[in-house]
Design a protein around this motif. Structure first.
Motif, PDB file in Angstrom:
ATOM      1  N   ALA A  97       0.601  -1.043  -0.006  1.00  0.00           N
ATOM      2  CA  ALA A  97      -0.061  -0.100  -0.004  1.00  0.00           C
ATOM      3  C   ALA A  97       0.833   1.244  -0.052  1.00  0.00           C
ATOM      4  CB  ALA A  97      -0.943  -0.064   1.216  1.00  0.00           C
TER       5      ALA A  97
ATOM      6  N   GLU B 112      -5.465  -6.632   4.878  1.00  0.00           N
ATOM      7  CA  GLU B 112      -4.926  -5.106   4.971  1.00  0.00           C
ATOM      8  C   GLU B 112      -4.777  -4.312   4.107  1.00  0.00           C
ATOM      9  OE1 GLU B 112      -1.719  -5.244   7.784  1.00  0.00           O
ATOM     10  OE2 GLU B 112      -1.722  -3.236   7.972  1.00  0.00           O
ATOM     11  N   GLU B 116      -6.297  -0.835   2.689  1.00  0.00           N
ATOM     12  CA  GLU B 116      -5.395   0.434   2.390  1.00  0.00           C
ATOM     13  C   GLU B 116      -5.838   0.986   1.104  1.00  0.00           C
ATOM     14  OE1 GLU B 116      -1.702   0.775   5.204  1.00  0.00           O
ATOM     15  OE2 GLU B 116      -1.919  -1.332   4.657  1.00  0.00           O
ATOM     16  N   GLN B 119      -8.962   2.769   0.601  1.00  0.00           N
ATOM     17  CA  GLN B 119      -9.097   4.072   1.416  1.00  0.00           C
ATOM     18  C   GLN B 119      -8.336   5.155   0.516  1.00  0.00           C
ATOM     19  OE1 GLN B 119      -7.707   3.376   5.195  1.00  0.00           O
ATOM     20  NE2 GLN B 119      -8.056   5.677   5.715  1.00  0.00           N
TER      21      GLN B 119
END
Lengths: 131, 131
Positions: A97, B112, B116, B119
């Motif tokens: 990310a 996860e 992310e 987002q």
DNA sequence: CCAAACCTATTACAGTTGTAATCGTTATTG
DNA sequence: CAATAACGATTACAACTGTAATAGGTTTGG
């Protein structure tokens, strides 16, 4: 049993591989020509790179008369996967990310990128569900 | 006017930089010690790396008695941004999505990561709108 | 058939990298 | 104070890289 453990491929060597990933097998001269659409590479230099790739096991060849026809011994996707993983490991401690965040933060994310990412996420989520 | 154009940082040199990105300034010995939580590095080797980083302009130092205290001259984020961009350029012809796709395809995407990414995308879209 | 062209293989050579050891100088310890 | 330990600087050295030139063998044009 793992593969013969290909040695590392240098950035210039990669340019040669890229040509062959687009089309193979090709003669040395074909490769030289392909590379000379754009940045200039000396013929001798390209032949050296080809030779090194053969020695590293990244290229194979078949004889075609006096000349050789070269082809990659690994798929571009395999190379990309391995390099991505080691890059992300090395630079981001393994987290994906933050890399994307960096792109977003420096305005390098295009509309198209985002659309593709969304699609990937959708696919991933679907995959999770029915697994 | 662009920066003094920092030379390339090698993988082992990067390990030294990472230590200093976590905490700086540090003495050479502190760095050696930090690197020896885990993989073993010979003290002399680490000092060589430090020296090279100084010569490359990637580290600065202040004297502290006979010894030096070193600190990075570039932020981790800058380094990461530049490396990401050149990596993606080199390996994926500049396209980000295929890298993420590779992770997805090889089951390296965690819950996860995906959270992310979503987002980031949301943030990006909001940004686009009010721009 | 012989010289010129063309292949691949070998050699060149400086710069970078990984991995240390040695040097010269200063500080410390007995 | 003298021997030693501790620093950073310099030197070492082989492997890898970028960038070619040369060598050795075959093909081909004249």
């Amino acid at each position: 049993m793992t593969q013969p453990e290909l040695k590392d491929i240098s950035p210039t060597e990669l340019e040669v591989l890229k040509v062959l990933w687009q089309q193979a097998p090709l003669s040395a001269n074909d490769i030289v020509e392909a590379l000379n659409q754009g940045g200039e590479w000396h013929e001798k230099t390209v032949k050296t790179l080809i030779n090194r790739l053969v020695n590293k096991g990244a290229l194979g060849f078949k004889k075609d008369g006096r000349a050789y026809l070269y082809f990659p011994t690994l798929a571009e996707h395999s190379y990309q996967r391995k390099e991505s993983q080691s890059f992300i490991q090395r630079v981001f401690g393994g987290k994906l990310a933050p890399l994307v965040a960096g792109f977003a933060g420096s305005n390098k994310l295009t509309q198209e990128d985002v659309a593709e990412l969304k699609q990937l996420i959708d696919a991933w989520e679907k995959e999770q569900k029915h697994d």
